[in-house]
Design a protein around this motif. Structure first.
Motif, short mmCIF file in Angstrom:
data_model
loop_
_atom_site.label_atom_id
_atom_site.label_comp_id
_atom_site.label_asym_id
_atom_site.label_seq_id
_atom_site.Cartn_x
_atom_site.Cartn_y
_atom_site.Cartn_z
N GLY A 14 -43.35 -33.60 -110.47
CA GLY A 14 -42.08 -33.71 -109.77
C GLY A 14 -42.17 -33.37 -108.30
O GLY A 14 -41.74 -34.14 -107.44
N CYS A 15 -42.76 -32.20 -107.98
CA CYS A 15 -42.80 -31.74 -106.59
C CYS A 15 -44.19 -31.72 -105.99
O CYS A 15 -44.34 -31.58 -104.78
CB CYS A 15 -42.16 -30.36 -106.48
N VAL A 28 -40.64 -24.12 -108.55
CA VAL A 28 -40.16 -24.86 -107.38
C VAL A 28 -39.12 -25.89 -107.80
O VAL A 28 -38.08 -26.05 -107.15
CB VAL A 28 -41.34 -25.52 -106.64
N CYS A 29 -39.37 -26.60 -108.90
CA CYS A 29 -38.43 -27.62 -109.36
C CYS A 29 -37.17 -27.01 -109.97
O CYS A 29 -36.09 -27.60 -109.92
CB CYS A 29 -39.10 -28.55 -110.36
N LEU A 30 -37.29 -25.83 -110.58
CA LEU A 30 -36.13 -25.18 -111.18
C LEU A 30 -35.16 -24.63 -110.13
O LEU A 30 -33.99 -24.41 -110.42
CB LEU A 30 -36.59 -24.03 -112.09
N GLN A 34 -34.60 -28.17 -105.31
CA GLN A 34 -35.40 -29.25 -105.90
C GLN A 34 -34.75 -29.62 -107.22
O GLN A 34 -33.56 -29.35 -107.43
CB GLN A 34 -36.86 -28.79 -106.03
N TYR A 35 -35.44 -30.23 -108.14
CA TYR A 35 -34.84 -30.62 -109.42
C TYR A 35 -35.95 -30.95 -110.42
O TYR A 35 -37.07 -31.29 -110.05
CB TYR A 35 -33.94 -31.84 -109.25
N MET A 210 -30.38 -29.41 -94.08
CA MET A 210 -29.76 -29.21 -95.39
C MET A 210 -30.43 -28.02 -96.07
O MET A 210 -31.64 -27.79 -95.91
CB MET A 210 -29.92 -30.44 -96.27
N TYR A 211 -29.64 -27.29 -96.83
CA TYR A 211 -30.21 -26.27 -97.71
C TYR A 211 -30.96 -26.95 -98.84
O TYR A 211 -32.08 -26.58 -99.19
CB TYR A 211 -29.10 -25.37 -98.23
N SER A 212 -30.35 -27.98 -99.44
CA SER A 212 -31.01 -28.78 -100.47
C SER A 212 -30.74 -30.24 -100.20
O SER A 212 -29.59 -30.69 -100.21
CB SER A 212 -30.48 -28.42 -101.86
#
Length: 275
Positions: A14-15, A28-30, A34-35, A210-212
């Motif tokens: 993912g990342c 990092v994804c959690l 991120q996602y 952006m923050y996210s």
């Protein structure tokens, strides 16, 4: 992941973050910046990526600035930048992929003397790169907790600035991540390298904050103002973002100021009332 692949450091699909050993999740994804893919957490290794046909990609992105990436695109798709400075080569940001052909190509350009990374989304396979070129990796102390593969090659700095050379300075603007960094190169007309701490927009007359980015969470206005004040003392004509060809080609200071003013104007706009 195969039994053989599990013996090598796993990489999040993912990342693109590489970890020391297999694990069920990617922190990092959690995180809300991120996602995790709807398909779930998935892993790979450098060996699997090489077998799948990934290769290095190199393109000039500006004067003495070489883009370094991977094709086909993998994870979040950023490219790194190799700065060929008077005091040696600096790799700005990092990518998850590396192979022998990429190492040879960069060695022919003088290798890498320093690696500096903007924020945890681009930590990727930084330890692989550090070992391949015997180069230290410079990270801000405030983001130490996000390191997935601790290693002696990682050097942590603190405070608002850190000088790599007479021409190259790392600056901590404190947006996107507490330990976020941008790099200022004072040679010539000056350049600012931002990753997506300040994201160069498709219209390269603007940058965004952006923050996210994937979850569309805006950055805190007070953090944006503090970052603007910190960067106001540096001159830079160009701004280099995180993805291919995302470069502000001129008037970088004016572009950053104009973009921040636009961002803050929305926060300061009066609340509309019902008619």
């Amino acid at each position: 992941m195969s039994d053989a692949a599990a013996l090598t450091p796993p990489i999040c699909r993912g990342c693109g973050t590489q970890y020391t050993a297999p694990r069920p999740d990617c922190p990092v994804c959690l995180d809300e910046r991120q996602y995790v893919s709807p398909a779930g957490q998935r892993w790979t290794t450098l060996a699997e990526l090489r077998e799948a046909g990934h290769t290095g990609r190199f393109e000039e992105e500006g004067p003495d600035v070489l883009g370094v990436g991977v094709t086909p695109q993998f994870a979040i798709g950023q490219r790194a930048l190799l700065l060929r400075t008077a005091a040696g080569n600096v790799l700005w940001d990092c990518v998850p992929y590396l192979d022998d052909a990429m190492v040879r190509a960069i060695e022919e350009l003088g290798g890498i003397d320093h690696i500096a990374i903007s924020h945890p989304h681009f930590y990727s396979s930084m330890v692989e790169w550090a070992h391949a070129f015997d180069a230290p990796v410079h990270l801000h102390e405030a983001d130490r907790a996000w390191v997935g593969r601790p290693d002696p090659s990682l050097h942590f700095w603190s405070g608002r600035t850190h000088h790599l050379t007479d021409e190259v300075t790392l600056i901590n603007p404190g947006v996107h991540f507490p330990g976020s960094a941008v790099l200022h190169w004072s040679a010539g007309d000056g350049a600012l390298f931002t990753g997506d701490v300040f994201n160069v927009c498709p219209d390269n007359n603007w940058v965004s904050l952006m923050y996210s980015y994937p979850n569309h969470i805006p950055e805190r206005p007070h953090a944006v103002r503090a970052a603007a004040d910190l960067l106001s003392t540096y001159h830079f004509d160009r701004i280099y973002g995180a993805w291919w060809h995302r470069v502000v080609p001129s008037q970088g200071n004016k572009t950053l100021t104009r973009s921040i003013d636009r961002y803050l104007s929305f926060e300061q706009a009066p609340t509309p009332t019902d008619a």
